[in-house]
Design an enzyme around this catalytic site. Sequence first.
Site, PDB file in Angstrom:
ATOM      1  N   ARG A  20       0.826  -1.217   0.000  1.00 35.67           N
ATOM      2  CA  ARG A  20       0.000   0.000   0.000  1.00 35.67           C
ATOM      3  C   ARG A  20       0.854   1.258   0.000  1.00 35.67           C
ATOM      4  O   ARG A  20       0.606   2.176  -0.778  1.00 35.67           O
ATOM      5  CB  ARG A  20      -0.951   0.012   1.201  1.00 35.67           C
ATOM      6  CG  ARG A  20      -2.058  -1.017   1.124  1.00 35.67           C
ATOM      7  CD  ARG A  20      -2.913  -1.002   2.353  1.00 35.67           C
ATOM      8  NE  ARG A  20      -2.082  -1.238   3.530  1.00 35.67           N
ATOM      9  CZ  ARG A  20      -2.411  -0.926   4.777  1.00 35.67           C
ATOM     10  NH1 ARG A  20      -3.561  -0.347   5.031  1.00 35.67           N
ATOM     11  NH2 ARG A  20      -1.614  -1.198   5.775  1.00 35.67           N
ATOM     12  N   ASN A  38      -6.000  -2.646   1.982  1.00 32.25           N
ATOM     13  CA  ASN A  38      -5.983  -4.093   2.115  1.00 32.25           C
ATOM     14  C   ASN A  38      -7.406  -4.599   2.263  1.00 32.25           C
ATOM     15  O   ASN A  38      -8.251  -3.920   2.853  1.00 32.25           O
ATOM     16  CB  ASN A  38      -5.196  -4.513   3.360  1.00 32.25           C
ATOM     17  CG  ASN A  38      -3.698  -4.402   3.175  1.00 32.25           C
ATOM     18  OD1 ASN A  38      -3.189  -4.310   2.065  1.00 32.25           O
ATOM     19  ND2 ASN A  38      -2.978  -4.408   4.280  1.00 32.25           N
TER      20      ASN A  38
END
Length: 91
Positions: A20, A38
């Site tokens: 990320r 996520n």
Amino acid sequence: MARICMHGYVSGRVQGVCFRQATAEQAERLDLDGWVRNLADGRVEVLFEGDETAVAELTSWLQHGPQAAEVTSLELQEQAQQGITGFIVRR
């Protein structure tokens, strides 16, 4: 250049490998807007929009991700622009 928006999912070993944060860094470098997060099933969800050349560059990067990642699948679809400003990592 035209502005486009892409939404999709990255599968493989993509959680616990700074995926990320690395995606956000790439998006910011390319001046793209959107978000990354996520999912409970182990995938990463991403939405990004901007200049089509920059979108293509991030799409290419997402196919392998950061060094520790192992991307097995990238599913992206173009969609209507969301009008998002900036790029964030969602929790």
